[in-house]
Design a protein around this motif. Structure first.
Motif, mmCIF file in Angstrom:
data_model
loop_
_atom_site.group_PDB
_atom_site.id
_atom_site.type_symbol
_atom_site.label_atom_id
_atom_site.label_comp_id
_atom_site.label_asym_id
_atom_site.label_seq_id
_atom_site.Cartn_x
_atom_site.Cartn_y
_atom_site.Cartn_z
ATOM 1 N N HIS A 123 0.909 -1.212 -0.047
ATOM 2 C CA HIS A 123 0.287 -0.158 -0.135
ATOM 3 C C HIS A 123 0.604 1.669 -0.032
ATOM 4 O O HIS A 123 2.104 1.421 0.862
ATOM 5 N N ARG A 124 0.226 2.563 -0.243
ATOM 6 C CA ARG A 124 1.477 3.889 -0.873
ATOM 7 C C ARG A 124 0.744 4.208 0.808
ATOM 8 O O ARG A 124 -0.030 4.931 1.112
ATOM 9 N N ILE A 125 2.140 4.930 1.178
ATOM 10 C CA ILE A 125 1.774 5.365 2.582
ATOM 11 C C ILE A 125 1.222 6.999 2.162
ATOM 12 O O ILE A 125 1.670 7.914 1.106
ATOM 13 N N ALA A 145 -1.258 6.703 8.170
ATOM 14 C CA ALA A 145 -1.863 6.734 7.413
ATOM 15 C C ALA A 145 -1.432 6.228 5.915
ATOM 16 O O ALA A 145 0.218 6.912 5.049
ATOM 17 N N PHE A 146 -2.038 5.296 5.462
ATOM 18 C CA PHE A 146 -1.799 4.770 4.187
ATOM 19 C C PHE A 146 -3.055 4.462 3.241
ATOM 20 O O PHE A 146 -3.999 4.172 3.841
ATOM 21 N N ASP A 147 -3.351 4.761 2.003
ATOM 22 C CA ASP A 147 -3.935 4.303 0.259
ATOM 23 C C ASP A 147 -4.564 2.569 1.504
ATOM 24 O O ASP A 147 -3.318 1.949 1.306
ATOM 25 N N PRO A 148 -5.324 2.572 1.239
ATOM 26 C CA PRO A 148 -6.232 1.140 0.852
ATOM 27 C C PRO A 148 -6.335 0.151 -0.261
ATOM 28 O O PRO A 148 -6.384 -1.365 0.249
ATOM 29 N N ALA A 149 -5.648 1.185 -0.998
ATOM 30 C CA ALA A 149 -5.902 0.419 -2.222
ATOM 31 C C ALA A 149 -5.196 -0.451 -2.660
ATOM 32 O O ALA A 149 -3.292 0.144 -2.085
ATOM 33 N N ILE A 150 -4.894 -1.748 -2.760
ATOM 34 C CA ILE A 150 -3.792 -2.326 -2.749
ATOM 35 C C ILE A 150 -2.203 -2.248 -3.978
ATOM 36 O O ILE A 150 -3.418 -2.659 -5.299
ATOM 37 N N LEU A 151 -0.961 -1.992 -4.321
ATOM 38 C CA LEU A 151 -0.328 -1.661 -5.297
ATOM 39 C C LEU A 151 0.241 -2.955 -5.708
ATOM 40 O O LEU A 151 0.341 -3.297 -6.804
ATOM 41 N N ILE A 188 11.040 13.615 -12.473
ATOM 42 C CA ILE A 188 11.557 13.799 -11.065
ATOM 43 C C ILE A 188 13.134 13.424 -10.880
ATOM 44 O O ILE A 188 13.905 13.085 -11.849
ATOM 45 N N ASN A 189 14.103 14.303 -10.938
ATOM 46 C CA ASN A 189 15.727 14.624 -10.861
ATOM 47 C C ASN A 189 16.056 14.660 -9.278
ATOM 48 O O ASN A 189 17.038 14.591 -9.410
ATOM 49 N N ASN A 190 15.332 14.323 -8.637
ATOM 50 C CA ASN A 190 16.440 14.183 -6.908
ATOM 51 C C ASN A 190 15.906 14.190 -6.032
ATOM 52 O O ASN A 190 14.241 12.769 -6.352
ATOM 53 N N THR A 191 15.705 13.481 -4.422
ATOM 54 C CA THR A 191 15.026 12.926 -3.190
ATOM 55 C C THR A 191 13.653 13.681 -3.491
ATOM 56 O O THR A 191 12.815 13.309 -2.781
ATOM 57 N N ASP A 192 14.531 14.889 -3.230
ATOM 58 C CA ASP A 192 13.354 15.707 -2.486
ATOM 59 C C ASP A 192 11.991 15.355 -3.458
ATOM 60 O O ASP A 192 10.704 15.374 -3.136
ATOM 61 N N ASP A 193 11.900 15.430 -4.773
ATOM 62 C CA ASP A 193 11.123 15.283 -5.562
ATOM 63 C C ASP A 193 10.439 14.122 -5.758
ATOM 64 O O ASP A 193 9.510 13.859 -5.445
ATOM 65 N N PHE A 194 11.001 13.116 -5.763
ATOM 66 C CA PHE A 194 10.285 11.962 -5.333
ATOM 67 C C PHE A 194 9.351 11.680 -3.929
ATOM 68 O O PHE A 194 8.576 10.942 -3.827
ATOM 69 N N LEU A 195 10.021 11.964 -3.338
ATOM 70 C CA LEU A 195 9.195 11.994 -1.930
ATOM 71 C C LEU A 195 7.531 12.744 -1.634
ATOM 72 O O LEU A 195 6.991 12.636 -0.579
ATOM 73 N N GLN A 196 7.604 13.457 -2.208
ATOM 74 C CA GLN A 196 7.039 14.608 -2.343
ATOM 75 C C GLN A 196 5.878 13.686 -3.639
ATOM 76 O O GLN A 196 5.036 14.188 -3.206
ATOM 77 N N TYR A 197 6.128 12.794 -4.399
ATOM 78 C CA TYR A 197 5.332 12.808 -5.154
ATOM 79 C C TYR A 197 5.197 10.972 -4.137
ATOM 80 O O TYR A 197 3.904 10.637 -4.358
ATOM 81 N N PHE A 198 5.855 10.206 -4.268
ATOM 82 C CA PHE A 198 5.670 8.763 -3.637
ATOM 83 C C PHE A 198 6.426 8.825 -1.981
ATOM 84 O O PHE A 198 7.851 8.643 -2.170
ATOM 85 N N LYS A 199 5.336 8.469 -0.608
ATOM 86 C CA LYS A 199 6.688 8.853 0.673
ATOM 87 C C LYS A 199 6.640 7.694 0.670
ATOM 88 O O LYS A 199 7.711 8.263 1.646
ATOM 89 N N GLY A 200 6.259 5.888 0.426
ATOM 90 C CA GLY A 200 6.277 5.452 1.057
ATOM 91 C C GLY A 200 5.760 4.408 0.645
ATOM 92 O O GLY A 200 4.541 4.690 0.735
#
Length: 440
Positions: A123-125, A145-151, A188-200
């Motif tokens: 699941h996506r955080i 909190a995470f999305d109940p949708a299954i990745l 997305i070209n750095n860590t901050d960009d990626f974590l804004q898009y995909f938190k965990g």
């Protein structure tokens, strides 16, 4: 002389000791020698179980996932939260997306029945991976909190003893292609960009199944052999029109940004739920048993309130040795839940707050050491603890310390095994303290 001493012992220890002490006279050839070595092993023991408020589960470099139902301790389940990053944000515009998935590499730890099928879901955080309330760590009670949708989802029978083996949980290609395209397009070209898009990512077990809890290795470096990671695959055609396969690994950003949430349900057990950390369930109310369990905070407590009364015997005396022994309950340990060779022992106060790790009379760390019975029925398998330092600490204190001992697993923040200790006079499996005492 011996009869007189036994009479004194019987009076002083009426509430806590019997009169079957062993007395050795030292230097009996000398006239009026008052030096004696006494062995006293009839102390009263107050034993029970309490539950630590929380345990730090971040920084362990272990993903714990699974669900087990125990006959005596109810259910325990573990899910893992990970903040993921990569060091590579460069993909050729000639590349073609292939797939994405979670690679989970066993670290050989397991608890429960590994012949059972278990199902993991990904699941996506939805929130930033950061401890709550200005804390510096995550705990077994922490969650995000995470999305109940299954990745992604995988049902499997594990092979945890094969450290070279791994699981691959195929993930949603919509997510994979979106990450791929954003890197290619330089969105997305750095860590901050990626974590804004995909938190965990959260890895969760099927809690309706009584199966097992498994450990997976997780490190911050993608090149670490046997590391777990989210892996994005793509290919690039070369001049000969052949596809060459590539991948990017997304690993945990730091050991402190990955943690395991561990839940228990004790409602239908002989122990029952705990109201707070100060509550103690005495063994007299739990079928003459006390418990320790890694991950959950369930902890064995042993108190010996009559130690202080040793000082009432003689004005001049000292402890030569002191040994505490206790027996694990037969048939509660096996290959799936083995007895550890040693257990941690801490000194706690009347509110179960940890004071210090136990030490012997020389100041060395003292653990509970497993002594295995080599005979067929293992009747005398037990743990032994050197309590010389503890006894001297109690006797030499000018105040009533009111201390007890806490017994736990060596890696109680990263494993979920449980230990059942017997404290039963009818089976001759009582917790016992034996003190060799020199008076002069």
């Amino acid at each position: 002389m011996k009869y007189l001493i036994f009479g004194v012992i019987g009076i002083v220890f009426l509430a806590s000791c019997a009169t079957d002490d062993t007395t050795y006279e030292v230097g009996s050839d000398f006239i009026e020698n008052n030096i004696q070595v006494r062995v006293i092993d009839t102390f009263s023991i107050k034993a029970g179980t309490f539950k630590l408020d929380s345990l730090i589960t971040s920084g362990t470099n272990r993903i714990l996932v699974g669900n087990v139902v125990d006959e005596k301790l109810g259910s325990i389940s573990a899910k893992s939260y990970l903040q993921l990053i990569t060091s590579s944000f460069s993909i050729s515009t000639d590349a073609v997306y292939d797939s994405i998935g979670m690679v989970l590499n066993y670290d050989n730890y397991y608890y429960g029945d590994t012949t059972k099928v278990q199902t993991y879901t990904l699941h996506r955080i939805k929130e930033t991976v950061a401890p709550a309330d200005d804390a510096t760590s995550f705990y077994n009670t922490s969650s995000l909190a995470f999305d109940p949708a299954i990745l992604g989802q995988l049902s499997f029978t594990p092979r945890p003893n094969k450290s070279t083996d791994s699981l691959f949980v195929k993930m949603d290609d919509v997510l994979g292609e979106d990450i791929f395209n954003k890197i290619v397009d330089n969105d997305i070209n750095n860590t901050d960009d990626f974590l804004q898009y995909f938190k965990g990512l959260v890895i969760a077990p099927d809690t309706s199944v009584n199966s097992h809890v498994l450990g997976f290795n997780v490190q911050t470096t993608a090149s670490t052999v046997g590391n777990s990671s989210m892996r994005l695959y793509y290919s690039i055609k070369d001049d000969d029109s052949e596809d060459n396969d590539y991948y990017i690994d997304f690993v945990i950003s730091s050991a402190t940004q990955q943690f395991n949430e561990i839940k228990t349900n004790l409602s239908n057990t002989i122990v029952g739920e705990f109201e707070d950390e100060e509550e103690i369930k005495l063994s007299t109310s739990t079928d003459n048993l006390l418990f320790a369990q890694g991950g959950s905070g369930i902890t064995a407590r042993i108190e010996m309130p009559s130690i202080k009364r040793l000082a009432e015997l003689y004005e001049n005396a000292s402890t030569l040795s002191a040994e505490l022994t206790f027996n694990p309950l037969k048939r509660t340990y096996n290959d799936d839940n083995p007895l550890p060779e040693s257990l941690l022992v801490y000194v706690v106060d009347h509110k179960n707050r940890i004071i210090q790790q136990l030490t012997d009379i020389d100041g060395n760390t003292a653990s509970a050491i497993l002594v295995e019975d080599t005979y067929e029925f293992n009747e005398d398998t037990h743990y032994s603890v050197n309590l010389s330092g503890f006894v001297e600490q109690i006797l030499n204190s000018e105040t009533d310390l009111n201390y007890a001992l806490m017994i736990q697993y060596p890696n109680y923040s990263k494993e979920v095994n449980n230990l059942v200790i017997e404290n039963n006079a009818s089976t001759n499996k009582e917790i016992k303290l034996s003190v060799k005492y020199l008076n002069y």
